[in-house]
Write an enzyme that holds these catalytic residues in place. Sequence first.
Site, PDB file in Angstrom:
ATOM      1  CD  GLU A  96      -2.433  -0.805   2.843  1.00 42.10           C
ATOM      2  OE1 GLU A  96      -3.564  -1.232   2.951  1.00 42.10           O
ATOM      3  OE2 GLU A  96      -1.836  -0.222   3.749  1.00 42.10           O
ATOM      4  CB  CYS A 117       2.312   7.012   4.075  1.00 47.27           C
ATOM      5  SG  CYS A 117       2.776   5.696   5.187  1.00 47.27           S
ATOM      6  CB  CYS A 124       6.796  -5.790   9.422  1.00 49.41           C
ATOM      7  SG  CYS A 124       8.057  -4.981  10.432  1.00 49.41           S
ATOM      8  CB  CYS A 128       4.930  -3.984  16.779  1.00 49.24           C
ATOM      9  SG  CYS A 128       6.583  -3.345  16.463  1.00 49.24           S
ATOM     10  CB  CYS A 131       1.807  -3.366  13.969  1.00 48.04           C
ATOM     11  SG  CYS A 131       2.116  -2.924  12.263  1.00 48.04           S
ATOM     12  CB  CYS A 355       0.314   0.296   9.856  1.00 53.56           C
ATOM     13  SG  CYS A 355       2.058  -0.045  10.003  1.00 53.56           S
TER      14      CYS A 355
HETATM   15  N1  SAH Z   1       8.152   0.021  10.949  1.00 53.77           N
HETATM   16  C1  SAH Z   1       8.273   1.400  11.157  1.00 53.77           C
HETATM   17  C2  SAH Z   1       7.472   2.220  10.175  1.00 53.77           C
HETATM   18  C3  SAH Z   1       6.129   1.723   9.793  1.00 53.77           C
HETATM   19  S1  SAH Z   1       4.882   1.722  11.021  1.00 53.77           S
HETATM   20  C4  SAH Z   1       7.912   1.754  12.573  1.00 53.77           C
HETATM   21  O1  SAH Z   1       7.396   0.909  13.280  1.00 53.77           O
HETATM   22  O2  SAH Z   1       8.179   2.890  12.960  1.00 53.77           O
HETATM   23  C5  SAH Z   1       4.423   3.437  11.098  1.00 53.77           C
HETATM   24  C6  SAH Z   1       3.819   3.857  12.416  1.00 53.77           C
HETATM   25  O3  SAH Z   1       2.474   3.341  12.528  1.00 53.77           O
HETATM   26  C7  SAH Z   1       4.587   3.348  13.606  1.00 53.77           C
HETATM   27  O4  SAH Z   1       4.755   4.347  14.572  1.00 53.77           O
HETATM   28  C8  SAH Z   1       3.673   2.251  14.105  1.00 53.77           C
HETATM   29  O5  SAH Z   1       3.940   1.951  15.426  1.00 53.77           O
HETATM   30  C9  SAH Z   1       2.314   2.842  13.841  1.00 53.77           C
HETATM   31  N2  SAH Z   1       1.203   1.883  13.913  1.00 53.77           N
HETATM   32  C10 SAH Z   1       1.210   0.569  13.626  1.00 53.77           C
HETATM   33  N3  SAH Z   1      -0.008   0.014  13.818  1.00 53.77           N
HETATM   34  C11 SAH Z   1      -0.805   1.043  14.250  1.00 53.77           C
HETATM   35  C12 SAH Z   1      -2.167   1.112  14.634  1.00 53.77           C
HETATM   36  N4  SAH Z   1      -2.960   0.051  14.590  1.00 53.77           N
HETATM   37  N5  SAH Z   1      -2.660   2.304  15.044  1.00 53.77           N
HETATM   38  C13 SAH Z   1      -1.860   3.412  15.055  1.00 53.77           C
HETATM   39  N6  SAH Z   1      -0.579   3.398  14.695  1.00 53.77           N
HETATM   40  C14 SAH Z   1      -0.038   2.225  14.292  1.00 53.77           C
HETATM   41 FE1  SF4 Z   2       6.819  -3.527  11.719  1.00 53.58          FE
HETATM   42 FE2  SF4 Z   2       4.433  -2.617  12.389  1.00 53.58          FE
HETATM   43 FE3  SF4 Z   2       6.335  -2.826  14.231  1.00 53.58          FE
HETATM   44 FE4  SF4 Z   2       6.534  -0.924  12.322  1.00 53.58          FE
HETATM   45  S1  SF4 Z   2       4.965  -1.071  13.908  1.00 53.58           S
HETATM   46  S2  SF4 Z   2       8.140  -2.335  13.045  1.00 53.58           S
HETATM   47  S3  SF4 Z   2       5.592  -2.032  10.601  1.00 53.58           S
HETATM   48  S4  SF4 Z   2       5.401  -4.544  13.104  1.00 53.58           S
END
Ligand code: SAH
Ligand code: SF4
Length: 371
Positions: A96, A117, A124, A128, A131, A355
Site C-alpha cells: 500500500e 506514506c 514486517c 509489534c 500492528c 499500516c
Molecule cells: N516500521 C516502522 C514504520 C512503519 S509503522 C515503525 O514501526 O516505525 C508506522 C507507524 O504506525 C509506527 O509508529 C507504528 O507503530 C504505527 N502503527 C502501527 N499500527 C498502528 C495502529 N494500529 N494504530 C496506530 N498506529 C499504528
Molecule cells: Fe513492523 Fe508494524 Fe512494528 Fe513498524 S509497527 S516495526 S511495521 S510490526
Amino acid sequence: MAYTPAKPAIHGETLDSLTALLKEHGQPAFRARQLLEWLYKKRVGSWDEMTNLPRPFRTWLAETFELTPTAFLLTKQSEDVTDKLLLELGDRSLIETVIIRAPQLGVGQDKSRKTICISTQVGCAMGCKFCASGLEGLKRNLSAGEIVHQLIQVCRQEDARTPRARAELVSFDNLVVMGMGEPLHNYDAIMRALTILNAEWGLGFGARRITLSTSGLVPKIRQLADEPLGIRLAISLHGATDEVREQIMPVNKKWPLAELLPAVREFSEKHGRMVTLEFILIAEINDSLDQAEKLRDIALDLHAHVNLIPYNTVEGLPWKRPSLTRQERFARVLEDADVSVTLRREKGHAIDAACGQLRLKTEKAREAALI
Ligand code: SAH
Ligand code: SF4
C-alpha cells in the site's frame, strides 16, 4: 523468501549506474539523462513514448528492464482525507501507498498539503503486537525500484487529477517512510530509493521533507546518522519504560531504552534537528499518567517532538484506543512541561489507518475467492 524478478526495475538505477551500463552498450553519455527525464520529469508509462531515444535502444531497454514494477490495482478513499493505493508486485505480493491530504483552511483542495506514506517491505519481521503489518511476519524486502515506483504511481494519479501536478514536477509536500515494513531492516534498498527520489535527475524531492520512522534498530540508526542525505527521523517509542515497551515491541529486548535513547540523541545532535517520538495511545497498556510523566522526561532530555496517536483498531487484535478524556489528560502532562506535542484528533482514524490493513483485507479476500 527472496524474490528475483525476471528483469530489474529501471527505477532502481541511479545516474551513475545507468551511465556505466549504457556506456558498456555503446550508448553516448547523454542517453542516461535523456532516459531519466522520461522516467522522472515526464513520467511516461511505456518505452514507446520515449521518442528521442533510438528505436533499437528502446527495444534493448524493454528487454533489459521492468518499467512498471508495481501495478495499480485500486484506490480506496477514506473520509476525503486519505487515498490508499493498493499495488501489486511482480510476484503478486500486495503493498500500500497512502496519500494523506490535509486541507488548509480557506483554500481549495488543490492547495491542501499532501503527505505520501510509502512501504518498504511486504509484511514486517519486527512483530509489534498491535500492528497489522507484522501479523503474518515478513514476506520479503522491496527492491529500491519497487520503493521508488510507489511515488511514480502517486505522481501519475495526481497528474491525472490536477493540472498543478505535472507543472510542478512533484505534487506532494512531505514523504513519510511509515507504511508497511521496517525501513531500517531493508537499509540498502531504502537508502538507494531515497537517493533517487532526492536527486536532481530523479524526483528532486528535498531530504528535509522526508521522514523515516523506525521501531528502533540501534546500529542502523547510528549508520543513518552518518549518511550525507539529511532526512528526518521518527522513533516508534510506544512505551516510556522497558517494562511497557517490551510488552508490545519485541525489538525492545534486543535494544532496550538504555541503548535506543543515546542513539537517538546522537542522531539529533549530528543533524541539529528535532527527532519525533511517536507514541500510540493504547487503553490500559501505555496510557497511564506515569507513562506520560516518563515520556515527558525522555522528550525534554532529548529535546524531541512527541506525536501522540490514538490507537487504530486492527481486526482480530484486542487493543483499543483510550477515551478522549484520557488521551487529553495524557497530552496535558506533556503540554504543561512545554514539550512540543501533537495529539491527532478527529481525522486520526483515517490518517493512521495506514499500516498494512488494506493489504491484509485484500489478501484475505483473495484467499477466500482463490484468485
Ligand atoms: N516500521 C516502522 C514504520 C512503519 S509503522 C515503525 O514501526 O516505525 C508506522 C507507524 O504506525 C509506527 O509508529 C507504528 O507503530 C504505527 N502503527 C502501527 N499500527 C498502528 C495502529 N494500529 N494504530 C496506530 N498506529 C499504528
Ligand atoms: Fe513492523 Fe508494524 Fe512494528 Fe513498524 S509497527 S516495526 S511495521 S510490526
